[in-house]
Each structure stands twice: as structure tokens, then as C-alpha cells.
Scaffold this active site. Sequence first.
Site, PDB file in Angstrom:
ATOM      1  N   SER A 274      23.788 -63.622 -11.610  1.00 44.16           N
ATOM      2  CA  SER A 274      22.637 -63.874 -10.976  1.00 44.16           C
ATOM      3  C   SER A 274      22.916 -63.400  -9.438  1.00 44.16           C
ATOM      4  O   SER A 274      24.049 -63.571  -8.806  1.00 44.16           O
ATOM      5  CB  SER A 274      22.257 -65.428 -11.055  1.00 44.16           C
ATOM      6  OG  SER A 274      23.262 -66.153 -10.080  1.00 44.16           O
ATOM      7  N   ASP A 275      21.773 -62.930  -9.007  1.00 47.22           N
ATOM      8  CA  ASP A 275      21.990 -62.919  -7.550  1.00 47.22           C
ATOM      9  C   ASP A 275      22.109 -64.245  -6.699  1.00 47.22           C
ATOM     10  O   ASP A 275      21.818 -65.262  -7.518  1.00 47.22           O
ATOM     11  CB  ASP A 275      20.656 -62.145  -6.976  1.00 47.22           C
ATOM     12  CG  ASP A 275      20.840 -61.701  -5.484  1.00 47.22           C
ATOM     13  OD1 ASP A 275      22.066 -62.031  -4.730  1.00 47.22           O
ATOM     14  OD2 ASP A 275      20.110 -60.785  -5.161  1.00 47.22           O
ATOM     15  N   TRP A 276      22.345 -64.436  -5.440  1.00 47.11           N
ATOM     16  CA  TRP A 276      22.500 -65.589  -4.963  1.00 47.11           C
ATOM     17  C   TRP A 276      21.359 -66.576  -4.829  1.00 47.11           C
ATOM     18  O   TRP A 276      20.359 -66.620  -4.226  1.00 47.11           O
ATOM     19  CB  TRP A 276      23.095 -65.561  -3.445  1.00 47.11           C
ATOM     20  CG  TRP A 276      24.617 -65.402  -3.769  1.00 47.11           C
ATOM     21  CD1 TRP A 276      25.569 -66.436  -2.734  1.00 47.11           C
ATOM     22  CD2 TRP A 276      25.472 -64.734  -4.235  1.00 47.11           C
ATOM     23  NE1 TRP A 276      26.859 -65.897  -3.216  1.00 47.11           N
ATOM     24  CE2 TRP A 276      26.865 -65.019  -4.078  1.00 47.11           C
ATOM     25  CE3 TRP A 276      25.377 -63.851  -5.312  1.00 47.11           C
ATOM     26  CZ2 TRP A 276      27.932 -64.578  -4.731  1.00 47.11           C
ATOM     27  CZ3 TRP A 276      26.540 -63.087  -5.936  1.00 47.11           C
ATOM     28  CH2 TRP A 276      27.763 -63.572  -5.511  1.00 47.11           C
TER      29      TRP A 276
END
Length: 809
Positions: A274-276
Site C-alpha cells: 500500500s501507499d502510506w
Amino acid sequence: MKMRTAAALLAATGFAYGQNASMISGPPWMHSKFTSSPPVYPSPNAIGLGWDAAFQQASDFVDQLTLQEKTMLVTGETGPCTGNIPAIPRLGFEGLCLMDGPLAIRQADFASAFPAGITVAAAWDRDLARQRGQELGAEFKAKGAHVILGPVAGPLGRSGERSTGLCEAYGHPSNITIASSADELQDYIGNEQETQRNPSENEDGKTIEAVSSNIDDRTMHEVYLWPFQNAVKAGVASMMCSYNRINGSYGCQNSKTQNGLLKDELGFQGYIMSDWGATHSGYPAILAGEDMDMPGTIGFTPGGPSFFGGNITKSVNNGSLPLERANDMCRRIMTPYFQFQQTSYPMIDASEPALAGNSVSDYNYTFNLGNQSDIDVRDDHSHLIRELGAAGTVLLKNTNNTLPLKTPKNVGVFGNDAADITIGLYFGSDPDLQNIGYDIGVLPIGGGSGTARMTYVVNPLDAIKQKVASYDEKALVQYVLNNTLVIDSGGFDILFPRPPEVCLVFLKTWATEGYDRPSLLVDWNGTALVESVASQCPNTVVITHSGGLNVLPFADHPNVTAILAAHYPGEQVGNSIVDILWGDMNPSGHLPYTIAKHEDDYSFADITNSTALLNTQDPNAWQSDFKERLLVDYRKLKYSLPLTIRAGYFDYVNQSVQYEFGYGLSYTTFSMGSVSVQPYASALDLSATPPAQQIVPGGNPALWEKLYCVTATVSNTGSVAGAAVPQVYLGLPQPANQDTTPRQVLRGFEKMMLQPGESREVRFDLTRRDVSYWDVVTQQWTIGQGSISVMAGFSSRDVQGTASFSPLG
Ligand SMILES: *[C@@H]1O[C@H](CO)[C@@H](O)[C@H](O)[C@H]1NC(C)=O
Ligand SMILES: *[C@@H]1O[C@H](CO)[C@@H](O)[C@H](O)[C@H]1NC(C)=O
Ligand SMILES: *[C@@H]1O[C@H](CO)[C@@H](O)[C@H](O)[C@H]1NC(C)=O
Ligand SMILES: *[C@@H]1O[C@H](CO)[C@@H](O)[C@H](O)[C@H]1NC(C)=O
Ligand SMILES: *[C@@H]1O[C@H](CO)[C@@H](O)[C@H](O)[C@H]1NC(C)=O
Ligand SMILES: *[C@@H]1O[C@H](CO)[C@@H](O)[C@H](O)[C@H]1NC(C)=O
Ligand SMILES: *[C@@H]1O[C@H](CO)[C@@H](O)[C@H](O)[C@H]1NC(C)=O
Ligand SMILES: *[C@@H]1O[C@H](CO)[C@@H](O)[C@H](O)[C@H]1NC(C)=O
Ligand SMILES: *[C@@H]1O[C@H](CO)[C@@H](O)[C@H](O)[C@H]1NC(C)=O
Ligand SMILES: *[C@@H]1O[C@H](CO)[C@@H](O)[C@H](O)[C@H]1NC(C)=O
Ligand SMILES: *[C@@H]1O[C@H](CO)[C@@H](O)[C@H](O)[C@H]1NC(C)=O
Ligand SMILES: *[C@@H]1O[C@H](CO)[C@@H](O)[C@H](O)[C@H]1NC(C)=O
């Protein structure tokens, strides 16, 4: 050199220009078809295709893990790096260190700030791109980072305003260099704007969901998925799922994009992280294909609750998540680790915890942290940075051969972008910089996750002074760096004892993560600055530093004799531009986007944004319908598409533009002849669709089979050595009952250094995918009935030769 051959294109492709821009891309858009994403389950298990030995090692490793260790392997923790997977000392696993970003190991000290992806895209040079990947990879490895959070294949530049993409975008994803050890691709599907990229809370505390990028299936395949397919084919280890939704479903829990497109259709064997903070659920996201959660906790709270972590253990124990899926996540993460020989890896630089803003004593887990601090990993990388920074600079205008400069004795330098940086060498997250950045100082790179902690910057003014002194110690370099002062003075004459022979005006445009540019003009009143200088200086040369495109209202000003789009060239910015200005490097950059005449010309694909949306009560209000479908940039008029497909709206509606996609001047001239196309044996008795074969990374291998070869002869017809960028565009037939096919799509380019008078043949291989369209009914890449036209030249509108062929006879 620039030929406008729109009529020739029309003749070659047989398409009539659309009259109504809102109608040209296809049948009426039905938003109701884009409110959900088709479910694709179960998540395909990796089987180690192409990575057999490593897959076996990963499987053996995963067999030894407890369930709790498996959850640790897929859930980020607080540690020394941007993203951290803890060590499992019992099994000799040292953990994983994931680091930002696409142009530098961002948080680290004593590392290089390379040219941004937009510069790489504008250089059209695979060798330099590969070398940059290798050097960047070497720096990450020497600092102990296993994974580079970059390059970025999205956004493609649907809207001109999108900024992060610009500073992070790696423009030629069809030939991504996978660095030997640090191997990661951060990639986003449909991430074309920053505004509302994440959900928000309105005044009443109600959650307003992130923007939804609504993309039809053909456009997904032919435009947005295309570079991902190239990356998977090239062996990429990991992808990042995005913040935005796609057809209403969040990127990290979209089973169609993750399970369906990436893992099934493209045969991706690595993992999706995932992106953050882009994870919005536990086992549902995992079943939809997400493999790793970063930073691992909800709301980034160290030690806080997680959608993964303990929730995975519970989900497996209560039967919501099959253990086999958890094993697959772990195997997908460990296979590249073994494949890229990351088992005995350099230790993480001991400076990183402090640079990440935390202290080693807080860590709840073990990481591969060394005891050596401030390791200098820069090596001799400044040479490539200087060269690539110049190679990605595009000469847009050069009246009367004003460039290269000879030995002017009186040089004027104007603009805040010529100066040394005045705010320090790291501008990652300063909120004051959110909008147009800092005033006085050159802009060599952008902000946010894609920035760098620079060790030094060679600013343009110092580099110019040094250059001028090298040929005449007594020559004058006069400068005014305060834009407002020049504009307010109505010019500059009062500031100078003598008018300069040449006036170099440096302009800049800020780009950073989380920010869409509200305008396509240069920042800091740069347009007014140029007008002001040019009103008194008949030899005004404009240089822009920008993470994307700018409209240039002064382009036709008679006193503006030259314009250079210098993008974001990195820490050697001053040397790179001096090399171009004085001709030590012959410019060879070409635009990876179209510069239209007016900002309004891009209105076919504005970002989704309004005051009403910003105050909405409707959780689902943020919808971005990609109605232009295939007609992006030179397909449409808005802006940058990095490599694959460029022929769009602008060309389709035959709109005149300032500088078209693929355009760029040189100090020499080139010509092209003998354009022809020959079939390989594989092109005999072609079927319209590829024969069914076992999927490998990159999809059906038949899609990559070379069917035709286009050849042409390129000559340097001028008097100095220079690099040409021959480009080949195809006009594919319009299939019945499908959305409008662009008049031309880029299918090949080369960079060729040629001595004066030299001629050489250039070859472009065309694969089955290159000559196919995506048939949404049969779900197959399909070769259309009819003739395919070949347009070869030096830009999307400078066609030097044509040919045609009919694959199906
Ligand atoms: C273009 O087509 C749209 C959709 O049919 C219509 O609303 C619009 O009025 C048309 N514009 C022109 C200039 O014909
Ligand atoms: C989005 O919706 C369109 C229209 O229904 C469909 O063709 C496409 O496959 C969908 N894509 C995704 C990723 O959901
Ligand atoms: C990348 O470029 C190299 C050298 O030009 C070539 O050998 C390789 O096949 C290319 N890879 C892709 C995926 O196009
Ligand atoms: C370590 O765990 C404790 C207890 O759960 C927590 O309070 C703390 O924030 C954690 N530290 C880090 C750096 O995650
Ligand atoms: C599990 O996820 C929920 C949100 O769905 C969260 O509230 C909870 O704290 C998580 N549990 C753990 C152990 O992190
Ligand atoms: C199983 O555990 C997960 C994670 O805590 C939870 O979200 C889910 O509701 C549970 N399912 C059942 C059937 O108890
Ligand atoms: C630094 O680490 C190395 C390798 O782990 C070790 O041999 C050495 O003793 C350490 N030096 C110090 C000063 O701690
Ligand atoms: C370019 O050269 C021509 C012919 O020498 C001259 O008339 C014209 O003024 C020059 N233009 C500029 C902008 O220097
Ligand atoms: C630039 O010049 C203007 C006008 O003289 C002045 O108001 C402003 O303070 C100056 N800015 C800087 C940074 O010196
Ligand atoms: C979005 O809309 C708001 C309100 O109209 C405006 O202030 C802001 O500048 C817009 N953002 C962009 C990137 O255009
Ligand atoms: C641009 O100029 C206007 C006045 O001409 C001034 O109000 C404004 O502050 C300037 N903006 C910048 C960014 O310098
Ligand atoms: C070009 O510069 C000259 C000064 O050399 C000036 O007289 C003239 O007005 C300028 N032209 C324009 C269009 O500003």
C-alpha cells in the site's frame, strides 16, 4: 526543421477530424457504469514464474514461519527506514528496509539528487535512463535499502495540473531499469490528481471518500496499464497500490486491478504494497490482492492499531482469510528477496533513525541497523547527473541561432530561479512550501516524497560566472534575482551600466506531493518577468525549471530568441544548463507532453475540483470520469503522457499547439528517409488474436512477439555533432463498435548520436501488442482489419516519411 504535416497525417490515417470535442472520444459516457468495479476472486497465487529457484527458497522459508511471523512479514513497523519489515533473527532474516524515493534516497545524507523522472522522459535516452537506475540502485544498496519507492509510472499526465506525478514520474516506463539490488516499482493506476487523493472529514465529521478515477476497460489497457505491463515484463518485484479509488473501489482493495489485471492477466509474481495509509481494511483488501501494509498502522501511530498485524492472525483463525492466501503474500515478498540476492546485504546507515525522526531505543523490533554513520554513497555519480540534466533539457525555440552562445562579454541574468537556494537543501515537508515553494533560489527537484536531502547544488548564476570567466576574466555578468523588483521597475535598464548582449531569464514552477498546480503558467510572476525583460532586451533567452508542462504565453515574442524547458535536472542544475547554453552539450531533449497555446486548450481533462466538492456532504461526490478515454495529450490536449501512447485530443481535433509532443530542436539539423516496414516470418498467416499460451510476467508471451520491423535512415545534415530522436507512430484502424482510436500512437523511439554528414539506419521492432487494440468484448488484444499507417519523424507532427501495412492481408 519543424514541419506541420497535419494534412499528411489526415491523408495517412483517413480519419476525419472531430468537430465537437466532447463527442470525439466515443459514445456518450454513462457514469452509472462506473460506480462499481467488477469482483475478481480468488487472488491468484504466485508460482514463481521466471524466478523458480528463488520461489523454492521463499516457499521453504515461509514453511518455517509461525502465523505471527507471517503477519510481521506483511505489516510495516516503526524503524529506521521509510518503510520497515522487522527481522526474524531465528531464521537469519534481517528484515526489509524500504526507502523513498524516485530520484534519491530521500531521507539519507551524503547521497546524490538525480534528475527527476520528467527529465529522464524528456531525454528519450534508454542508456542514460539505465545508468541512472544503476547508480540510484547502488546508492540505495550502499545505505542498506532493499526497496526503492520509485520509479513512478502514473500519473500519465491526463491533467496538466497534477504535480507529484511530474516530479516523480519516470517517463519511459517501457524500459525501466531494475537496479541490481534495490528493486521496486512504485506505480499507481489512475492516480491522475492529488486533490482529494485521500478520504477527508467534513465539518460534521462525516467521511468524504477519495476521488474515484473512472476508467473504461479499453483505455485502462491501452493507456494506463500499458507501462505496468512493461514493468512486469521487465521483472519488477513490487508495485504500490494508490490512494485514489478506481470505479468507486479503493486502489488497495480493488480486486479487478490487483487480482484481475496485475496478477492474473499480467502474471505479476511479486507483491503489492500500500501507499502510506492507503489500506482501508484488513482481510477484504488482502482477498482483493494487497500483500503488504505500509506504514503498518492505522493513522501512522507507532505501535497503534493495524488493519493487518493482529487482525491477520484473527482473520486466519476465524476463517475469514485462508491461510494459503497469507502464505502467498509471504512468498510474493520473499521471492524477490532471494531472486535479487538480498540475503547478506549492507547494513542500514546508522544515521537513518535520527534522519527518520525517531530513536533506536523506541524500536520494538530488530532491524539490520549498522554502526557506521553518514556513509557517503555518491561515488562519481555527479557526472551522469550533469549529463542527463542536459540531455533532458528541450530546446523549444532558437531564433537566428542565438544559441549556442559564443563568447558574450556582457551577460544579463534574471529571475529568482538563477540564484543559490536560500532555504536550506532539504524541502521535504515544510508546510510553507506547499504552494509555490520558496522565492529566491533555483529549483532543481520537487518536494514531498520525491525530494532529496541535497549535499550541494550548483546554481545557475555561479555556473554562468565560472563559464564566462573561463573565456574572459573581464567579462561582465550582471544580475537581478528579485522578480518583483524587475517587474516593478518596468524593465531593468536602470540596473545596468550597459545593456547585456544576452539576457538569460530563469523561471521555476513548484511541484510536490499532495498538490495540484492551480495553473499551468510558471510561478512567481515569471510570465510578467519575461515580458518585462524582453521589452528592453532584444536577445532574451528563457529557461524554465519545472516538474511538468508550462504554457508559455511569450513563446512568439520577437525579443524572446530562445526557450529551453530544463525540467528538474538535479543537483548539477547550473552545470547542466551552462553546458547547453554554450554548446558543450548539443540539446537533444524532446517534449514528453504537448505545450498548447492556451491553458484553456487543456480543458478536456481538468482535474476534479470545485468549491462545492470541497464542501460536499455526499461521501461519494468526488468522481473523475476519464471521458476523453484514449485521447490523452497529443491524443488530447491536456498534457504529459510519458511514453506509450501519444496521439490524442490535440491531434484528433487538429488543434494548433505551441510545441507538440515529441518536439525538440538541436544545434544541428537532421533528416530522415527510406522509411519502410518489413514483416518478420512471425507475421505470416497472422491470427487477429494471440494464440493462447501460458501467461508469463508481462502477460501472454505472444503479445511480445516481434511481427514487423520499421527501418529508416537518419542523417545529420548540419555542421555539428548531435543526437537525433527518431520516433515512429502508428495509425491503427478504427475497429467497429469501439471507442475512438487515436490518429497516432507512439510505438518506438531511439536516441542516435550522429557526426556532421553521418547517416545511419534505425530499426524499430513492432510487437503484436504494438499493432493491436484491446477488444472489450472478447477481452483480447486484437489486430484490427485494415491498413496500419506508419509515420516516422522527429515529433508527433513532424512526419518525415510514411509507410503502411495490412497485417491480416
Ligand atoms: C457537443 O456535443 C455535446 C454532447 O452531445 C453537446 O451538449 C454540445 O452542445 C455540443 N457542442 C457543440 C459546440 O456542438
Ligand atoms: C470500470 O468500469 C468500466 C465500465 O463498467 C469497466 O469497463 C472497467 O473494466 C472497470 N474497471 C475497473 C478497474 O473496475
Ligand atoms: C530496454 O532496452 C534495452 C536496450 O535498448 C533492450 O535490450 C531491452 O529489450 C529493452 N527492454 C524493454 C522492456 O523494452
Ligand atoms: C512499541 O510498543 C508499545 C506498546 O505497544 C507502543 O506503545 C510503542 O508506541 C511502540 N513503539 C513503536 C516505535 O512502535
Ligand atoms: C483491527 O482493525 C480494526 C479496524 O478494522 C481496528 O479498530 C483494530 O484496532 C485492529 N486491531 C488490531 C489488533 O490492530
Ligand atoms: C474475523 O476477524 C476479523 C479481524 O479481526 C474481523 O474483522 C471479522 O469480522 C471476523 N469474522 C468473523 C466471522 O468473526
Ligand atoms: C560495528 O559493527 C561491526 C559489524 O557488526 C562489528 O564487527 C564492530 O565491532 C562494530 N563496531 C563498533 C564500534 O561497534
Ligand atoms: C534575425 O536575423 C534577421 C536577418 O539577419 C534579422 O533581420 C532579424 O532582426 C534577426 N532577428 C533577431 C530576433 O535577432
Ligand atoms: C523584492 O523586491 C520587492 C520590490 O522592491 C520587495 O518588496 C521585496 O521585499 C524584495 N524581495 C526580496 C526577497 O528581497
Ligand atoms: C480547487 O478548488 C479550490 C476552490 O475553488 C481552489 O481554491 C483551488 O485552487 C483548486 N485547486 C486546483 C489545483 O485547481
Ligand atoms: C505577482 O505580482 C503581483 C503584482 O503584480 C503581486 O501582487 C504578487 O505578489 C506577485 N506574486 C508573486 C508570487 O511574486
Ligand atoms: C524589443 O527590444 C527593443 C529594445 O532593443 C524594444 O525597443 C522593443 O520594444 C522590444 N520589442 C517588444 C515587442 O517588446
